[in-house]
Design a protein around this motif. Structure first.
Motif, PDB file in Angstrom:
ATOM      1  N   LYS A  71      14.230 112.764  31.653  1.00  0.00           N
ATOM      2  CA  LYS A  71      14.595 112.753  33.070  1.00  0.00           C
ATOM      3  C   LYS A  71      15.076 111.369  33.501  1.00  0.00           C
ATOM      4  N   ASN A  75      18.741 110.668  34.910  1.00  0.00           N
ATOM      5  CA  ASN A  75      18.841 110.050  36.233  1.00  0.00           C
ATOM      6  C   ASN A  75      19.816 108.879  36.206  1.00  0.00           C
ATOM      7  N   THR A 101      15.806 122.331  33.194  1.00  0.00           N
ATOM      8  CA  THR A 101      14.995 122.099  34.389  1.00  0.00           C
ATOM      9  C   THR A 101      15.069 120.646  34.828  1.00  0.00           C
ATOM     10  N   GLU A 104      18.372 119.874  36.518  1.00  0.00           N
ATOM     11  CA  GLU A 104      18.386 120.386  37.892  1.00  0.00           C
ATOM     12  C   GLU A 104      17.538 119.520  38.824  1.00  0.00           C
ATOM     13  N   GLU A 105      16.374 119.065  38.341  1.00  0.00           N
ATOM     14  CA  GLU A 105      15.525 118.188  39.157  1.00  0.00           C
ATOM     15  C   GLU A 105      16.256 116.904  39.518  1.00  0.00           C
ATOM     16  N   LYS A 107      19.480 116.374  39.534  1.00  0.00           N
ATOM     17  CA  LYS A 107      20.617 116.714  40.409  1.00  0.00           C
ATOM     18  C   LYS A 107      20.158 116.765  41.866  1.00  0.00           C
ATOM     19  N   GLN A 108      19.030 117.395  42.112  1.00  0.00           N
ATOM     20  CA  GLN A 108      18.497 117.497  43.474  1.00  0.00           C
ATOM     21  C   GLN A 108      18.015 116.149  43.994  1.00  0.00           C
ATOM     22  N   GLU A 109      17.272 115.423  43.172  1.00  0.00           N
ATOM     23  CA  GLU A 109      16.712 114.133  43.592  1.00  0.00           C
ATOM     24  C   GLU A 109      17.799 113.106  43.910  1.00  0.00           C
ATOM     25  N   ASN A 111      20.775 113.845  44.886  1.00  0.00           N
ATOM     26  CA  ASN A 111      21.772 114.413  45.787  1.00  0.00           C
ATOM     27  C   ASN A 111      23.143 114.222  45.126  1.00  0.00           C
ATOM     28  N   SER A 113      26.582 113.937  43.902  1.00  0.00           N
ATOM     29  CA  SER A 113      27.783 114.156  44.701  1.00  0.00           C
ATOM     30  C   SER A 113      28.978 114.685  43.906  1.00  0.00           C
TER      31      SER A 113
END
Length: 137
Positions: A71, A75, A101, A104-105, A107-109, A111, A113
């Motif tokens: 992760k 990131n 997973t 996706e985490e 990507k959300q954290e 934001n 673009s």
């Protein structure tokens, strides 16, 4: 045309479509610093060639990195991509649900673009990147 090649990655760029293709290999034999370096090289080439579309083929890749460490790598990669002029990212998904997973985490954290979609086959991914509709078989 091949714009970069090493023992870990090959960057294949099509100037006509402005799509950079990378097939992520089985990286069990590589260490995290080598993987991070390869991702930095990828981003450097995206910036140097002002690439707008990226296709990452990771369906055959396996990775022996613990989830949290993976992760962190994803990131950093995501942040670097957002600091480029990349507009679209297509991924051929991995069979590893933990990795999907974590992506996706992040990507959300972040934001994230950059427009990003995940596909099961290369043809549909290319159609999306090119802005054409993929024909259903």
């Amino acid at each position: 045309m091949i714009i970069y090649q090493s023992g870990l990655i090959t960057l294949d760029y099509d100037p006509a479509t402005d799509i950079l293709y990378i097939k992520w290999p089985d990286v069990q034999d590589f260490l995290v610093p080598e993987i991070k370096q390869a991702l930095h090289i990828l981003v450097d080439h995206i910036r140097s060639y002002d690439i707008k579309k990226l296709l990452i083929e990771s369906s055959k890749a396996s990775l022996d990195i613990p989830g949290d460490e993976y992760k962190v790598v994803v990131n950093e990669f995501g942040q670097n991509l957002m600091n480029s002029r990349l507009e679209k990212l297509a991924r051929i998904l991995t069979p590893n649900t933990m990795r999907e997973t974590k992506v996706e985490e992040v990507k959300q954290e972040l934001n994230f673009s950059v427009a990003m979609r995940t596909f099961t086959d290369k043809k549909k991914a290319l159609s999306w990147l090119k802005g054409t509709v993929a024909e259903e078989a």
